[in-house]
Design a protein around this motif. Structure first.
Motif, PDB file in Angstrom:
ATOM      1  N   LEU A 145       1.145  -3.531  -0.389  1.00  0.00           N
ATOM      2  CA  LEU A 145       0.150  -4.443  -0.931  1.00  0.00           C
ATOM      3  C   LEU A 145      -1.206  -4.139  -0.326  1.00  0.00           C
ATOM      4  O   LEU A 145      -1.345  -4.053   0.897  1.00  0.00           O
ATOM      5  CB  LEU A 145       0.536  -5.897  -0.641  1.00  0.00           C
ATOM      6  N   LYS A 146      -2.197  -3.969  -1.199  1.00  0.00           N
ATOM      7  CA  LYS A 146      -3.578  -3.778  -0.770  1.00  0.00           C
ATOM      8  C   LYS A 146      -4.450  -4.802  -1.496  1.00  0.00           C
ATOM      9  O   LYS A 146      -4.293  -5.004  -2.706  1.00  0.00           O
ATOM     10  CB  LYS A 146      -4.058  -2.356  -1.055  1.00  0.00           C
ATOM     11  N   VAL A 147      -5.374  -5.412  -0.753  1.00  0.00           N
ATOM     12  CA  VAL A 147      -6.207  -6.477  -1.296  1.00  0.00           C
ATOM     13  C   VAL A 147      -7.651  -6.245  -0.875  1.00  0.00           C
ATOM     14  O   VAL A 147      -7.924  -5.960   0.293  1.00  0.00           O
ATOM     15  CB  VAL A 147      -5.743  -7.857  -0.775  1.00  0.00           C
ATOM     16  N   HIS A 149     -11.599  -8.127  -1.163  1.00  0.00           N
ATOM     17  CA  HIS A 149     -12.106  -9.479  -1.319  1.00  0.00           C
ATOM     18  C   HIS A 149     -13.517  -9.510  -1.900  1.00  0.00           C
ATOM     19  O   HIS A 149     -14.396  -8.771  -1.445  1.00  0.00           O
ATOM     20  CB  HIS A 149     -12.125 -10.189   0.031  1.00  0.00           C
ATOM     21  N   PHE A 236       0.000 -11.306  -6.842  1.00  0.00           N
ATOM     22  CA  PHE A 236       0.319 -10.614  -5.601  1.00  0.00           C
ATOM     23  C   PHE A 236       1.779 -10.153  -5.583  1.00  0.00           C
ATOM     24  O   PHE A 236       2.086  -9.064  -5.086  1.00  0.00           O
ATOM     25  CB  PHE A 236       0.006 -11.508  -4.398  1.00  0.00           C
ATOM     26  N   LEU A 246      -3.824  -2.274  -6.239  1.00  0.00           N
ATOM     27  CA  LEU A 246      -4.810  -3.071  -5.516  1.00  0.00           C
ATOM     28  C   LEU A 246      -5.015  -4.386  -6.245  1.00  0.00           C
ATOM     29  O   LEU A 246      -5.018  -4.424  -7.477  1.00  0.00           O
ATOM     30  CB  LEU A 246      -6.151  -2.319  -5.443  1.00  0.00           C
ATOM     31  N   VAL A 247      -5.199  -5.463  -5.469  1.00  0.00           N
ATOM     32  CA  VAL A 247      -5.563  -6.750  -6.045  1.00  0.00           C
ATOM     33  C   VAL A 247      -6.959  -7.117  -5.566  1.00  0.00           C
ATOM     34  O   VAL A 247      -7.254  -7.029  -4.370  1.00  0.00           O
ATOM     35  CB  VAL A 247      -4.577  -7.867  -5.642  1.00  0.00           C
ATOM     36  N   ALA A 249      -9.079 -10.042  -4.704  1.00  0.00           N
ATOM     37  CA  ALA A 249      -8.981 -11.473  -4.397  1.00  0.00           C
ATOM     38  C   ALA A 249     -10.376 -12.074  -4.435  1.00  0.00           C
ATOM     39  O   ALA A 249     -11.348 -11.446  -4.009  1.00  0.00           O
ATOM     40  CB  ALA A 249      -8.354 -11.683  -3.025  1.00  0.00           C
ATOM     41  N   GLY A 255      -6.637 -13.831  -0.554  1.00  0.00           N
ATOM     42  CA  GLY A 255      -6.145 -12.491  -0.248  1.00  0.00           C
ATOM     43  C   GLY A 255      -5.414 -12.385   1.063  1.00  0.00           C
ATOM     44  O   GLY A 255      -4.443 -11.635   1.194  1.00  0.00           O
ATOM     45  N   ILE A 259      -1.012 -11.162   2.116  1.00  0.00           N
ATOM     46  CA  ILE A 259      -0.799  -9.920   2.873  1.00  0.00           C
ATOM     47  C   ILE A 259      -0.328 -10.210   4.286  1.00  0.00           C
ATOM     48  O   ILE A 259       0.468  -9.451   4.865  1.00  0.00           O
ATOM     49  CB  ILE A 259      -2.057  -9.023   2.851  1.00  0.00           C
TER      50      ILE A 259
END
Length: 316
Positions: A145-147, A149, A236, A246-247, A249, A255, A259
């Protein structure tokens, strides 16, 4: 680009000195030769003692003195806050001059930093100011998981106001460029909605349709594989399950919570869009365990590994 990693020691009263020397001690000799610690030699020697490790720090420390070093462990102090700032300031200067390729930051204490007269909301704002960057984005990276912002250290009310079409689009672009840089050829980017169920067609707010959807459309028009807005209560999980790389947030906790749930000890904080490279541990100064020889340096190892990936990837 230099292949040398510069670790900033963080707040001298926290766990930063210990996790820095532990990480250095763990490295094979060839990696240690490409690593510097920006900090205070006396404090790092004290950290070696509490950690019970043997390590020759000769030529591996860019020493910056301050009054009273080493300071008592676990005590908030403006002296420590000022020292932490000066470690980072010197590392930024060396990164800008090309002497190091990436900064890896150990944790600072925002209260100590501000008590010392350095009024920043954290590392990212400080680095933006020190480098003169127009923008910088916080990206949290883990294996699954990558976030990134849109906003971070602001109130929720201000975060909603900052989720403009222009800012959301800029965040999508920044995340897309960073993923391409680390080897994702065609990033799949999900954009989280800001309201429950993305506003449910205006029942719970209009920001998703008025501000976020146009940003996604503009990104797609530029050839970016962006999707959304997607309800934050599902996006997510979809990304963690492999549906997206990638999300985006919309605000800090949106975010950070997912994670930290799935990668609390391994997630790496990456500053995106700065003119220099920086990664960081994703935890605080942990004053309660500082100086006790029990601090875990696994997250520091992850931040260093990500930094090595950046410096080996060529130009920015």
């Amino acid at each position: 680009m230099s292949d040398i990693i510069g670790i900033t020691m963080g707040d001298p009263a926290g766990v930063g000195p210990e996790i820095s020397v532990r990480a250095l001690a763990d490295m094979p000799p060839e990696d240690r030769a490409r690593t510097l610690i920006y900090g205070n030699r006396a404090t790092l020697e004290a950290a070696k003692a509490v950690a019970g490790i043997e390590l020759d720090l000769a030529d591996r420390v860019v020493n910056i003195d301050y009054d009273g070093a080493p300071l008592p462990w676990g005590q908030l102090s403006p002296v420590a806050g000022d020292a932490a700032f000066r470690f980072i300031q010197r590392a930024v200067q060396d990164a800008q001059a090309g002497r190091i390729g990436c900064i890896v930051t150990a944790p600072i204490n925002k209260e100590a930093l501000n008590a010392a007269g350095h009024h920043y909301d954290g590392h990212t704002g400080m680095l933006r100011s020190l480098t003169g960057a127009k923008a910088a984005y916080m990206l949290l990276a883990s294996d699954r998981l990558k976030v990134i912002h849109v906003s971070t250290h602001v109130s929720l009310k201000d975060a909603i106001a900052r989720a403009t079409t222009e800012r959301v689009l800029a965040t999508i672009r920044a995340g897309n460029a960073h993923l391409k840089r680390i080897g994702v050829s065609a990033p799949r980017i999900a954009v989280a909605g800001i309201n429950p169920h993305c506003g449910e067609n205006g029942l719970f707010g209009t920001e998703d349709g008025d501000q976020i959807a146009p940003a996604v459309a503009a990104a797609r028009a530029e050839g970016i594989d962006a999707h959304g807005p997607i309800s934050a209560d599902t996006v997510f999980h979809r990304a963690y399950s492999g549906g997206f790389d990638l999300v985006v947030a919309q605000y800090h906790d949106q975010g950070h919570i997912p994670i930290k749930l799935v990668a609390f000890d391994t997630a790496v904080n990456v500053s995106v869009e700065l003119p220099i490279d920086r990664t960081s541990v994703d935890h605080g100064t942990a004053f309660d365990i500082a100086g006790k020889g029990v601090a875990d340096h696994g997250n520091m190892n992850s931040a260093i590994a990500y930094a090595r990936k950046l410096v080996s990837g060529g130009s920015r």
